[in-house]
Write an enzyme that holds these catalytic residues in place. Structure first.
Site, PDB file in Angstrom:
ATOM      1  N   GLY A 192      83.773  58.166 -66.978  1.00 43.14           N
ATOM      2  CA  GLY A 192      82.218  58.217 -67.444  1.00 43.14           C
ATOM      3  C   GLY A 192      81.562  59.440 -66.548  1.00 43.14           C
ATOM      4  N   TYR A 196      83.181  64.980 -68.778  1.00 44.10           N
ATOM      5  CA  TYR A 196      83.794  64.573 -69.970  1.00 44.10           C
ATOM      6  C   TYR A 196      82.819  63.631 -70.798  1.00 44.10           C
ATOM      7  CZ  TYR A 196      87.759  66.526 -67.688  1.00 44.10           C
ATOM      8  OH  TYR A 196      88.359  67.478 -67.077  1.00 44.10           O
TER       9      TYR A 196
END
Length: 385
Positions: A192, A196
């Site tokens: 997380g 991305y």
């Protein structure tokens, strides 16, 4: 009890209880011999279809003395592929390839989690098996050129994900997490962080949506983590976050409220860990540690010089985290725990020419401390002739 061993090669006493980095750690889902975590690092050692190459098993097995290994980012489905020759966890060939890796790590007594990394807007038609334009929360391209299979290219404008695309991305993560367990991984880490997909939903400039996923920027992360936790068990699931990380053009003007809300929502799930990178502008460790009641892994080297032994020890002694992840130090020092035990300076340089190539050179050929000592003995013997 202090575990002290006398080195016959150096005459130094190695007190493995001296460094807090070398003390065991046990908590929900984790039973680790030390507090050193190998951070996930992309190395491009996969075949073109995303199957890890045979040399990958040797690479991770060499580093199995870490308390925990976290794999390089693995795409859950080719829809989330961010780069050429980055590995996947979609097909049976992928599962079989990763099983070779996990068996090699387990044979050395190690533990390894698979990091699932959906690229979101990251990627290019020339670096994706589907040959299509990647999709992200909004139609905002990466500002810098991106890697493709034949060099670099300007980043395309990504397609904005529909609600159906979002549901599919979550389903892809669930399927890949199940594949990870079938491949023998001890658990899964959701990426997380570092620009991305999940980070793109959390950040100001990459999530311009007007629907629920834009009004509540934590919603995608919460739905994703919850779905994967339900599928494989929260005790086998970790989450990596990098609040305020500006890599690849990410912008978060005031990350504190967003990440506090996210941590408060996810804390009751009982995840195996939260893997958190600190930031100069936003001290995430100090702010979020009191809100997280499970295991916290700290990474303090992102966008800085490689983390030293002293920095890692300070994080633990100050109570900012339970474990510390090292990236570049593990690249060039496969026996990092042994080096920490003797206060090695961790000065082996990275072979930059082969960092992102596809073979063993610059990957599995870094020396261990024992190897260096043996080489020194050989040099001394040659000099005496």
């Amino acid at each position: 009890m202090t575990n002290t061993a006398q080195s016959t090669e150096t005459g130094h006493s190695t007190d493995t209880a001296h460094s807090p980095l070398l003390t065991p750690y046990a908590a929900r889902g984790l039973d680790l011999p030390n507090r050193l975590v190998m951070a996930p690092m992309t190395r491009f050692r996969a075949a073109e279809d995303g199957t890890p190459l045979p040399v990958v098993a040797e690479y991770y097995a060499q580093r199995a003395d870490a308390g925990l290994l976290v794999s390089e980012g693995i795409w859950p489905h080719r829809r989330g592929q961010s780069g050429w020759r980055i590995p996947g966890l979609e097909t049976e060939a992928h599962v079989a390839g990763w099983r070779t890796v996990t068996e090699a790590v387990h044979a050395r007594g190690g533990r390894i989690y698979a990091q699932l990394m959906h690229g979101g807007r990251q990627g290019h038609p020339r670096s994706r098996l589907l040959g299509d334009v990647p999709a992200g929360p909004s139609a905002v391209p990466t500002p810098s050129p991106v890697h493709v299979k034949d060099g670099k290219a300007e980043a395309p404008v990504p397609r904005e994900m529909t609600t159906a695309d979002i549901r599919t991305a979550i389903d892809d993560h669930v399927a890949a997490a199940r594949n990870a367990l079938r491949a023998g991984f001890d658990g899964v880490e959701i990426h997380g962080a570092n620009s991305y997909l999940t980070h793109q939903f959390l950040a100001d400039n990459t999530n311009l949506r007007s629907d629920a996923y834009g009004r509540e920027r934590t919603l995608f992360a919460v739905e994703l983590v919850t779905a994967v936790a339900e599928a494989i068990g929260a005790h086998r699931l970790g989450l990596r976050l990098s609040p305020g990380n500006p890599q690849f053009g990410m912008a978060e003007r005031n990350p504190g409220p967003v990440y506090r809300a996210l941590v408060d929502t996810l804390d009751p799930l009982g995840l195996a860990y939260l893997h958190l990178t600190d930031n100069d502008a936003y001290p995430a460790l100090a702010d979020l540690r009191p809100r997280w009641h499970g295991t916290l892994i700290a990474n303090v080297g992102e966008n800085h010089a490689p983390t030293s032994q002293a920095q890692g020890e300070r994080v633990l002694t100050e109570g900012l985290a339970d474990l510390v992840s090292y990236g570049r130090a593990f690249l060039t020092h496969p026996d990092l725990p042994a080096r920490i035990a003797v206060h090695d300076p961790l000065a082996t340089p990275i072979d930059m020419a082969h960092l992102y190539t596809h073979g063993a050179e610059g990957y599995t050929d870094y020396p261990t401390l024992e190897g260096e000592r043996r080489a020194g003995r050989r040099d001394a013997a040659v000099a005496a002739l």
